[in-house]
Design a protein around this motif. Structure first.
Motif, PDB file in Angstrom:
ATOM      1  N   UNK A  74      57.912  49.085  20.931  1.00  0.00           N
ATOM      2  CA  UNK A  74      57.735  47.688  20.525  1.00  0.00           C
ATOM      3  C   UNK A  74      56.499  47.117  21.206  1.00  0.00           C
ATOM      4  N   UNK A  75      55.768  46.317  20.440  1.00  0.00           N
ATOM      5  CA  UNK A  75      54.609  45.619  20.990  1.00  0.00           C
ATOM      6  C   UNK A  75      55.092  44.470  21.863  1.00  0.00           C
ATOM      7  N   UNK A  76      54.196  43.812  22.608  1.00  0.00           N
ATOM      8  CA  UNK A  76      54.617  42.656  23.417  1.00  0.00           C
ATOM      9  C   UNK A  76      55.285  41.554  22.593  1.00  0.00           C
ATOM     10  N   UNK A  77      54.979  41.482  21.310  1.00  0.00           N
ATOM     11  CA  UNK A  77      55.598  40.468  20.441  1.00  0.00           C
ATOM     12  C   UNK A  77      56.846  41.000  19.747  1.00  0.00           C
ATOM     13  N   UNK A 117      54.250  46.441  26.251  1.00  0.00           N
ATOM     14  CA  UNK A 117      54.776  47.438  25.317  1.00  0.00           C
ATOM     15  C   UNK A 117      56.012  48.083  25.943  1.00  0.00           C
ATOM     16  N   UNK A 118      56.976  48.446  25.121  1.00  0.00           N
ATOM     17  CA  UNK A 118      58.224  49.028  25.644  1.00  0.00           C
ATOM     18  C   UNK A 118      58.741  50.128  24.723  1.00  0.00           C
ATOM     19  N   UNK A 119      59.454  51.052  25.323  1.00  0.00           N
ATOM     20  CA  UNK A 119      60.057  52.148  24.562  1.00  0.00           C
ATOM     21  C   UNK A 119      61.419  51.708  24.048  1.00  0.00           C
ATOM     22  N   UNK A 173      54.773  54.321  28.545  1.00  0.00           N
ATOM     23  CA  UNK A 173      54.392  53.450  27.428  1.00  0.00           C
ATOM     24  C   UNK A 173      53.556  52.249  27.886  1.00  0.00           C
ATOM     25  N   UNK A 174      53.989  51.481  28.883  1.00  0.00           N
ATOM     26  CA  UNK A 174      53.176  50.313  29.277  1.00  0.00           C
ATOM     27  C   UNK A 174      51.808  50.697  29.850  1.00  0.00           C
ATOM     28  N   UNK A 175      51.757  51.788  30.615  1.00  0.00           N
ATOM     29  CA  UNK A 175      50.501  52.202  31.225  1.00  0.00           C
ATOM     30  C   UNK A 175      49.490  52.671  30.179  1.00  0.00           C
ATOM     31  N   UNK A 176      49.962  53.329  29.122  1.00  0.00           N
ATOM     32  CA  UNK A 176      49.053  53.906  28.138  1.00  0.00           C
ATOM     33  C   UNK A 176      48.774  52.945  26.980  1.00  0.00           C
TER      34      UNK A 176
END
Length: 232
Positions: free
Chosen positions: A150-153, A131-133, A123-126
């Protein structure tokens, strides 16, 4: 499975009539009883065939057939119609019988479940840093969504993963978003439609509904492809 390589003639009668002059061919008799005659070309398609259910009778050649060099006459008769295949064998080069056992079936490379798994792991790489699962197979009343991230926010995003993305997949994701959007804990939820290929029509529909499209590079995700080493 029985496979013969032999010089033969073939006559088919039924809905139409067809004849194959003497030539060296491959004759396949499958375990279900179906019979196929192949030449050395034509890709996978046989020159002639008889589907199961059918019966095979092997007879000695008649006097005129024996004079022409025929050694055996196979009569393949369809069980549910008048279709008939008559194979006259001349010289037999090879005759092999082998039990192939139970075939496990075709396993397609790059199926949706594997794409989903790889995307969940990356998720973070793409999608980007931060970003997180949250969960795979996130439940809804009409079935699970492939990924909840989830987005960074911290904003919720659902991802629907397809091997080939078409309009049906966009419609499916739209239904998920409509249901999940009623949950106050998922306020502001958005969607991503991810696939190896996305049709032009699906992309247009997705963008019109505010859904982001994401093309997945399956080889790169598996580590089999180095984008930096490509010429194009």
């Amino acid at each position: 499975m029985r496979v013969l390589i032999a010089t033969c003639t073939v006559d088919y009668s039924g809905r139409l009539s067809a004849h194959l002059d003497p030539a060296k061919r491959v004759i396949m008799v499958k375990a279900d009883g179906s019979v196929l005659i192949h030449s050395d070309g034509g890709s996978y398609k046989p020159l002639n065939w008889m589907n199961a259910p059918c019966s095979i009778a092997v007879d000695e050649p008649g006097e005129s057939e024996e004079f022409d060099g025929v050694t055996q006459v196979w009569t393949v008769q369809a069980a549910k119609s008048d279709d008939r295949l008559v194979i006259r064998l001349h010289d037999v080069v090879a005759d092999v019988v082998e039990d192939l056992g139970i075939d496990p079936g075709l396993v397609k490379d790059g199926v949706e479940t594997h794409l989903q798994q790889l995307l969940a792991e990356q998720v973070p790489q793409i999608l980007g840093d931060g970003w997180s699962l949250e969960r795979r197979e996130y439940p809804t009343p009409i079935g699970p969504v492939d990924l909840m991230v989830r987005t960074p926010r911290g904003a919720p995003v659902v991802i629907e993963v397809k091997r080939r993305g078409g309009i049906d997949g966009v419609e499916q994701l739209t239904r998920y978003l409509s249901l999940l959007g009623r949950d106050p804990l998922l306020e502001g939820i958005s969607g991503v439609f991810a696939a190896q290929e996305i049709s032009k029509q699906a992309r247009t529909l997705a963008e019109d509904r505010g859904i982001r499209c994401l093309v997945l590079d399956y080889d790169a995700m598996r580590g089999f492809d180095d984008p930096e080493s490509r010429l194009f």
